[in-house]
Design a protein around this motif. Sequence first.
Motif, PDB file in Angstrom:
ATOM      1  N   ILE A 150      14.931  21.217  13.932  1.00 24.57           N
ATOM      2  CA  ILE A 150      13.648  20.529  13.737  1.00 24.57           C
ATOM      3  C   ILE A 150      12.572  21.556  13.388  1.00 24.57           C
ATOM      4  CG2 ILE A 150      11.821  19.206  14.879  1.00 24.57           C
ATOM      5  CD1 ILE A 150      14.101  17.911  16.568  1.00 24.57           C
ATOM      6  N   ALA A 151      12.536  22.646  14.126  1.00 25.93           N
ATOM      7  CA  ALA A 151      11.563  23.701  13.841  1.00 25.93           C
ATOM      8  C   ALA A 151      11.766  24.252  12.433  1.00 25.93           C
ATOM      9  CB  ALA A 151      11.667  24.822  14.876  1.00 25.93           C
ATOM     10  N   ALA A 152      13.011  24.434  12.029  1.00 29.51           N
ATOM     11  CA  ALA A 152      13.288  24.940  10.682  1.00 29.51           C
ATOM     12  C   ALA A 152      12.791  23.976   9.615  1.00 29.51           C
ATOM     13  CB  ALA A 152      14.781  25.216  10.527  1.00 29.51           C
ATOM     14  N   LEU A 153      12.943  22.685   9.853  1.00 31.53           N
ATOM     15  CA  LEU A 153      12.426  21.703   8.892  1.00 31.53           C
ATOM     16  C   LEU A 153      10.903  21.768   8.825  1.00 31.53           C
ATOM     17  CD1 LEU A 153      14.685  18.623   9.730  1.00 31.53           C
ATOM     18  CD2 LEU A 153      14.671  19.893   7.561  1.00 31.53           C
ATOM     19  N   VAL A 154      10.270  21.714   9.990  1.00 34.95           N
ATOM     20  CA  VAL A 154       8.805  21.694  10.048  1.00 34.95           C
ATOM     21  C   VAL A 154       8.218  22.976   9.468  1.00 34.95           C
ATOM     22  CG1 VAL A 154       6.805  21.651  11.602  1.00 34.95           C
ATOM     23  CG2 VAL A 154       8.744  20.120  12.012  1.00 34.95           C
ATOM     24  N   LEU A 155       8.828  24.105   9.809  1.00 28.43           N
ATOM     25  CA  LEU A 155       8.306  25.404   9.381  1.00 28.43           C
ATOM     26  C   LEU A 155       8.884  25.843   8.038  1.00 28.43           C
ATOM     27  CD1 LEU A 155       8.439  27.067  12.886  1.00 28.43           C
ATOM     28  CD2 LEU A 155       6.361  26.545  11.578  1.00 28.43           C
ATOM     29  N   ARG A 156       9.534  24.926   7.354  1.00 25.16           N
ATOM     30  CA  ARG A 156      10.074  25.171   6.013  1.00 25.16           C
ATOM     31  C   ARG A 156      11.022  26.378   6.006  1.00 25.16           C
ATOM     32  NH1 ARG A 156       5.756  21.856   6.881  1.00 25.16           N
ATOM     33  NH2 ARG A 156       4.931  20.911   5.005  1.00 25.16           N
ATOM     34  N   GLY A 157      11.855  26.435   7.036  1.00 26.03           N
ATOM     35  CA  GLY A 157      12.853  27.485   7.125  1.00 26.03           C
ATOM     36  C   GLY A 157      12.342  28.810   7.660  1.00 26.03           C
ATOM     37  N   ARG A 158      11.062  28.877   7.991  1.00 27.92           N
ATOM     38  CA  ARG A 158      10.449  30.135   8.432  1.00 27.92           C
ATOM     39  C   ARG A 158      10.321  30.184   9.955  1.00 27.92           C
ATOM     40  NH1 ARG A 158       7.555  27.853   4.135  1.00 27.92           N
ATOM     41  NH2 ARG A 158       7.516  29.109   2.239  1.00 27.92           N
ATOM     42  N   GLY A 176       8.840  32.135  17.056  1.00 24.82           N
ATOM     43  CA  GLY A 176       8.363  30.875  16.496  1.00 24.82           C
ATOM     44  C   GLY A 176       9.021  29.674  17.142  1.00 24.82           C
ATOM     45  N   LEU A 177      10.320  29.781  17.433  1.00 27.17           N
ATOM     46  CA  LEU A 177      11.018  28.682  18.095  1.00 27.17           C
ATOM     47  C   LEU A 177      10.513  28.511  19.525  1.00 27.17           C
ATOM     48  CD1 LEU A 177      13.154  26.476  18.188  1.00 27.17           C
ATOM     49  CD2 LEU A 177      14.854  28.254  18.741  1.00 27.17           C
ATOM     50  N   TRP A 178      10.294  29.625  20.216  1.00 29.88           N
ATOM     51  CA  TRP A 178       9.783  29.580  21.592  1.00 29.88           C
ATOM     52  C   TRP A 178       8.424  28.895  21.633  1.00 29.88           C
ATOM     53  CZ3 TRP A 178      11.863  29.838  26.093  1.00 29.88           C
ATOM     54  CH2 TRP A 178      11.108  30.147  27.225  1.00 29.88           C
ATOM     55  N   TYR A 179       7.553  29.235  20.717  1.00 29.50           N
ATOM     56  CA  TYR A 179       6.213  28.648  20.681  1.00 29.50           C
ATOM     57  C   TYR A 179       6.258  27.198  20.186  1.00 29.50           C
ATOM     58  CZ  TYR A 179       5.086  33.599  21.067  1.00 29.50           C
ATOM     59  OH  TYR A 179       5.035  34.906  21.451  1.00 29.50           O
ATOM     60  N   PHE A 180       7.259  26.873  19.352  1.00 29.11           N
ATOM     61  CA  PHE A 180       7.467  25.499  18.912  1.00 29.11           C
ATOM     62  C   PHE A 180       7.833  24.624  20.108  1.00 29.11           C
ATOM     63  CE2 PHE A 180       9.994  22.043  17.019  1.00 29.11           C
ATOM     64  CZ  PHE A 180       9.141  21.609  16.020  1.00 29.11           C
TER      65      PHE A 180
END
Length: 187
Positions: free
Chosen positions: A60-68, A73-77
């Motif tokens: 989900i994070a990869a989708l929202v963050l456009r793969g970035r 970033g995942l921890w803060y997501f």
Amino acid sequence: MNLNGFWELVESTDPAASAAERADALVERLAQLPLDEVLEFQLRLDEVRAPLDTMATLEIAALVLRGRVSDDGLWYFHAWLIGLGRAAHELAVHDPDALADHPAFRRLAALPYREWTDADFPDWEDVDYCAERAWEAQTGEEEGLEEALLALDHDSPVNAEPEGPNWTRAEVAARLPRLTALFADAA
């Protein structure tokens, strides 16, 4: 502090405020509680974060963050998902694809990534330090909360470590079809 109390505190902050302002409001409220409640807040934060540490949340994070998406970033997501409130957290854990209907996800999908400001990024790092700041405000002890947690044999995690094999693009599309469609044209 039980889970209801935890969620009441998180949801009492203004979602329209900045991440820092929301954290400051939480620290103010926590600093007025007994120290055992401050400790319990941290325990509940760790408790609600744990079921988010999945491959589904990573994707989900990869989708929202456009793969970035980085480890941080995942921890803060995770924290951002918690900041969206109990209902969003429940969806993320039990029906993650249904997050496609959540206004925060729809807003980010509609906003070109290159136009995001710092305030647009789906993170809430500051929540990780709220209990620590409230503890220090009450006691003057910089490491006091950590020591109290360790005395309970609790070591708060500090990064995401989703378990399981990585998903292929086809698996992401099959398991998260609505989110995949929502972010398909996002750049």
